[in-house]
Design a protein around this motif. Structure first.
Motif, PDB file in Angstrom:
ATOM      1  N   TYR A  20       0.829  -1.191   0.000  1.00 20.39           N
ATOM      2  CA  TYR A  20       0.000   0.000   0.000  1.00 20.39           C
ATOM      3  C   TYR A  20       0.866   1.243   0.000  1.00 20.39           C
ATOM      4  O   TYR A  20       1.972   1.251   0.522  1.00 20.39           O
ATOM      5  CB  TYR A  20      -0.902   0.000   1.237  1.00 20.39           C
ATOM      6  N   LEU A  21       0.329   2.304  -0.586  1.00 18.11           N
ATOM      7  CA  LEU A  21       1.013   3.589  -0.629  1.00 18.11           C
ATOM      8  C   LEU A  21       0.174   4.615   0.127  1.00 18.11           C
ATOM      9  O   LEU A  21      -1.046   4.486   0.215  1.00 18.11           O
ATOM     10  CB  LEU A  21       1.194   4.048  -2.077  1.00 18.11           C
ATOM     11  N   THR A  22       0.830   5.627   0.649  1.00 18.58           N
ATOM     12  CA  THR A  22       0.120   6.700   1.319  1.00 18.58           C
ATOM     13  C   THR A  22      -0.143   7.824   0.327  1.00 18.58           C
ATOM     14  O   THR A  22       0.451   7.881  -0.755  1.00 18.58           O
ATOM     15  CB  THR A  22       0.943   7.250   2.496  1.00 18.58           C
ATOM     16  N   VAL A  23      -1.019   8.731   0.693  1.00 21.45           N
ATOM     17  CA  VAL A  23      -1.322   9.878  -0.168  1.00 21.45           C
ATOM     18  C   VAL A  23      -0.059  10.704  -0.433  1.00 21.45           C
ATOM     19  O   VAL A  23       0.201  11.063  -1.582  1.00 21.45           O
ATOM     20  CB  VAL A  23      -2.460  10.727   0.436  1.00 21.45           C
ATOM     21  N   PRO A  24       0.770  10.998   0.584  1.00 22.74           N
ATOM     22  CA  PRO A  24       1.994  11.755   0.285  1.00 22.74           C
ATOM     23  C   PRO A  24       2.920  11.048  -0.703  1.00 22.74           C
ATOM     24  O   PRO A  24       3.553  11.698  -1.535  1.00 22.74           O
ATOM     25  CB  PRO A  24       2.665  11.918   1.654  1.00 22.74           C
ATOM     26  N   ALA A  48      -8.861   3.648  -3.483  1.00 24.57           N
ATOM     27  CA  ALA A  48      -8.261   3.915  -2.174  1.00 24.57           C
ATOM     28  C   ALA A  48      -9.261   3.533  -1.094  1.00 24.57           C
ATOM     29  O   ALA A  48     -10.449   3.339  -1.363  1.00 24.57           O
ATOM     30  CB  ALA A  48      -7.900   5.387  -2.055  1.00 24.57           C
ATOM     31  N   TYR A  49      -8.770   3.422   0.128  1.00 32.38           N
ATOM     32  CA  TYR A  49      -9.644   3.151   1.252  1.00 32.38           C
ATOM     33  C   TYR A  49      -9.074   3.818   2.497  1.00 32.38           C
ATOM     34  O   TYR A  49      -7.923   4.200   2.556  1.00 32.38           O
ATOM     35  CB  TYR A  49      -9.832   1.645   1.475  1.00 32.38           C
ATOM     36  N   ARG A  50      -9.939   3.973   3.472  1.00 34.85           N
ATOM     37  CA  ARG A  50      -9.584   4.660   4.706  1.00 34.85           C
ATOM     38  C   ARG A  50      -9.264   3.625   5.793  1.00 34.85           C
ATOM     39  O   ARG A  50      -9.940   2.623   5.919  1.00 34.85           O
ATOM     40  CB  ARG A  50     -10.751   5.531   5.141  1.00 34.85           C
ATOM     41  N   VAL A  51      -8.241   3.919   6.587  1.00 32.92           N
ATOM     42  CA  VAL A  51      -7.807   3.036   7.660  1.00 32.92           C
ATOM     43  C   VAL A  51      -7.856   3.819   8.960  1.00 32.92           C
ATOM     44  O   VAL A  51      -7.465   4.984   9.005  1.00 32.92           O
ATOM     45  CB  VAL A  51      -6.350   2.558   7.426  1.00 32.92           C
ATOM     46  N   GLY A  52      -8.324   3.182  10.014  1.00 29.77           N
ATOM     47  CA  GLY A  52      -8.297   3.818  11.323  1.00 29.77           C
ATOM     48  C   GLY A  52      -9.636   4.401  11.723  1.00 29.77           C
ATOM     49  O   GLY A  52     -10.621   4.338  10.997  1.00 29.77           O
ATOM     50  N   ASN A  53      -9.652   4.973  12.901  1.00 26.01           N
ATOM     51  CA  ASN A  53     -10.860   5.575  13.457  1.00 26.01           C
ATOM     52  C   ASN A  53     -10.944   7.043  13.076  1.00 26.01           C
ATOM     53  O   ASN A  53      -9.937   7.675  12.779  1.00 26.01           O
ATOM     54  CB  ASN A  53     -10.855   5.454  14.983  1.00 26.01           C
ATOM     55  N   ARG A  55     -11.200  10.279  11.162  1.00 27.41           N
ATOM     56  CA  ARG A  55     -10.799  10.603   9.794  1.00 27.41           C
ATOM     57  C   ARG A  55      -9.872   9.542   9.235  1.00 27.41           C
ATOM     58  O   ARG A  55      -9.845   9.279   8.053  1.00 27.41           O
ATOM     59  CB  ARG A  55     -10.105  11.956   9.767  1.00 27.41           C
ATOM     60  N   GLY A  56      -9.080   8.947  10.094  1.00 27.51           N
ATOM     61  CA  GLY A  56      -8.180   7.876   9.671  1.00 27.51           C
ATOM     62  C   GLY A  56      -7.159   8.345   8.653  1.00 27.51           C
ATOM     63  O   GLY A  56      -6.881   9.526   8.521  1.00 27.51           O
ATOM     64  N   GLN A  57      -6.624   7.411   7.939  1.00 30.83           N
ATOM     65  CA  GLN A  57      -5.644   7.691   6.903  1.00 30.83           C
ATOM     66  C   GLN A  57      -6.081   6.969   5.636  1.00 30.83           C
ATOM     67  O   GLN A  57      -6.721   5.931   5.690  1.00 30.83           O
ATOM     68  CB  GLN A  57      -4.263   7.207   7.321  1.00 30.83           C
ATOM     69  N   VAL A  58      -5.710   7.521   4.507  1.00 31.41           N
ATOM     70  CA  VAL A  58      -6.063   6.931   3.222  1.00 31.41           C
ATOM     71  C   VAL A  58      -4.898   6.084   2.733  1.00 31.41           C
ATOM     72  O   VAL A  58      -3.743   6.498   2.805  1.00 31.41           O
ATOM     73  CB  VAL A  58      -6.409   8.023   2.191  1.00 31.41           C
ATOM     74  N   ARG A  59      -5.201   4.899   2.265  1.00 34.60           N
ATOM     75  CA  ARG A  59      -4.192   4.010   1.684  1.00 34.60           C
ATOM     76  C   ARG A  59      -4.594   3.687   0.251  1.00 34.60           C
ATOM     77  O   ARG A  59      -5.769   3.463  -0.043  1.00 34.60           O
ATOM     78  CB  ARG A  59      -4.085   2.704   2.470  1.00 34.60           C
ATOM     79  N   ILE A  60      -3.600   3.633  -0.622  1.00 38.45           N
ATOM     80  CA  ILE A  60      -3.815   3.300  -2.022  1.00 38.45           C
ATOM     81  C   ILE A  60      -3.096   1.988  -2.293  1.00 38.45           C
ATOM     82  O   ILE A  60      -1.878   1.907  -2.117  1.00 38.45           O
ATOM     83  CB  ILE A  60      -3.281   4.412  -2.946  1.00 38.45           C
ATOM     84  N   PRO A  61      -3.822   0.939  -2.677  1.00 39.05           N
ATOM     85  CA  PRO A  61      -3.139  -0.315  -2.995  1.00 39.05           C
ATOM     86  C   PRO A  61      -2.141  -0.088  -4.144  1.00 39.05           C
ATOM     87  O   PRO A  61      -2.434   0.615  -5.107  1.00 39.05           O
ATOM     88  CB  PRO A  61      -4.271  -1.249  -3.425  1.00 39.05           C
ATOM     89  N   ARG A  62      -0.973  -0.685  -4.006  1.00 40.29           N
ATOM     90  CA  ARG A  62       0.068  -0.520  -5.026  1.00 40.29           C
ATOM     91  C   ARG A  62      -0.438  -0.973  -6.404  1.00 40.29           C
ATOM     92  O   ARG A  62      -0.152  -0.337  -7.416  1.00 40.29           O
ATOM     93  CB  ARG A  62       1.314  -1.310  -4.625  1.00 40.29           C
ATOM     94  N   ASP A  63      -1.221  -2.050  -6.441  1.00 46.27           N
ATOM     95  CA  ASP A  63      -1.769  -2.524  -7.713  1.00 46.27           C
ATOM     96  C   ASP A  63      -2.717  -1.499  -8.326  1.00 46.27           C
ATOM     97  O   ASP A  63      -2.766  -1.333  -9.540  1.00 46.27           O
ATOM     98  CB  ASP A  63      -2.480  -3.862  -7.537  1.00 46.27           C
ATOM     99  N   ALA A  64      -3.488  -0.808  -7.482  1.00 43.21           N
ATOM    100  CA  ALA A  64      -4.398   0.220  -7.987  1.00 43.21           C
ATOM    101  C   ALA A  64      -3.614   1.391  -8.561  1.00 43.21           C
ATOM    102  O   ALA A  64      -4.005   1.974  -9.579  1.00 43.21           O
ATOM    103  CB  ALA A  64      -5.325   0.702  -6.874  1.00 43.21           C
ATOM    104  N   PHE A  65      -2.499   1.730  -7.926  1.00 44.30           N
ATOM    105  CA  PHE A  65      -1.665   2.813  -8.439  1.00 44.30           C
ATOM    106  C   PHE A  65      -1.051   2.413  -9.777  1.00 44.30           C
ATOM    107  O   PHE A  65      -1.020   3.203 -10.720  1.00 44.30           O
ATOM    108  CB  PHE A  65      -0.591   3.189  -7.416  1.00 44.30           C
ATOM    109  N   ARG A  66      -0.588   1.174  -9.876  1.00 43.85           N
ATOM    110  CA  ARG A  66      -0.036   0.688 -11.153  1.00 43.85           C
ATOM    111  C   ARG A  66      -1.110   0.705 -12.254  1.00 43.85           C
ATOM    112  O   ARG A  66      -0.834   1.063 -13.398  1.00 43.85           O
ATOM    113  CB  ARG A  66       0.518  -0.721 -10.991  1.00 43.85           C
ATOM    114  N   ALA A  67      -2.330   0.324 -11.899  1.00 42.65           N
ATOM    115  CA  ALA A  67      -3.418   0.342 -12.874  1.00 42.65           C
ATOM    116  C   ALA A  67      -3.720   1.775 -13.314  1.00 42.65           C
ATOM    117  O   ALA A  67      -3.984   2.028 -14.494  1.00 42.65           O
ATOM    118  CB  ALA A  67      -4.675  -0.299 -12.276  1.00 42.65           C
TER     119      ALA A  67
END
Length: 100
Positions: A20-24, A48-53, A55-67
């Protein structure tokens, strides 16, 4: 009345954090602002999807970024750039000189 015993399933294996990649990281690789990457995720242009309680943090699956890179015709090598970028906007870029 006989009821069958409850079936137990093993919990899903924990995901590898390097999948997974972060927004930054994505913003750094694409040379966009973090807000633009968030808008892309909210608009469905980038999976992307949100992780945590809260607002949490956004994670981008590496495969989704490659796509996304393939769909937009951007170089696939940007995925490696994103992985080597700071995972937080609070961290310094590996390409900037240290402050004295």
């Amino acid at each position: 009345m006989n009821t069958p015993p409850p079936t137990t399933t093993d919990p899903a294996p924990l995901a590898d954090p390097t999948d997974y990649l972060t927004v930054p990281q994505v913003a750094f690789a694409l040379r966009l602002s973090q807000e633009t990457v968030w808008r892309m995720a909210r608009g469905g242009r980038l999976d992307a999807y949100r992780v945590g309680n809260g607002r949490g943090q956004v994670r981008i699956p590496r495969d989704a970024f490659r796509a996304y890179l393939a769909a937009t015709g951007l170089p696939a090598g940007l995925s490696a750039v994103a992985a080597s970028a700071p995972s937080s906007s609070r961290e310094r870029s590996p390409w900037t000189a240290p402050r004295n």
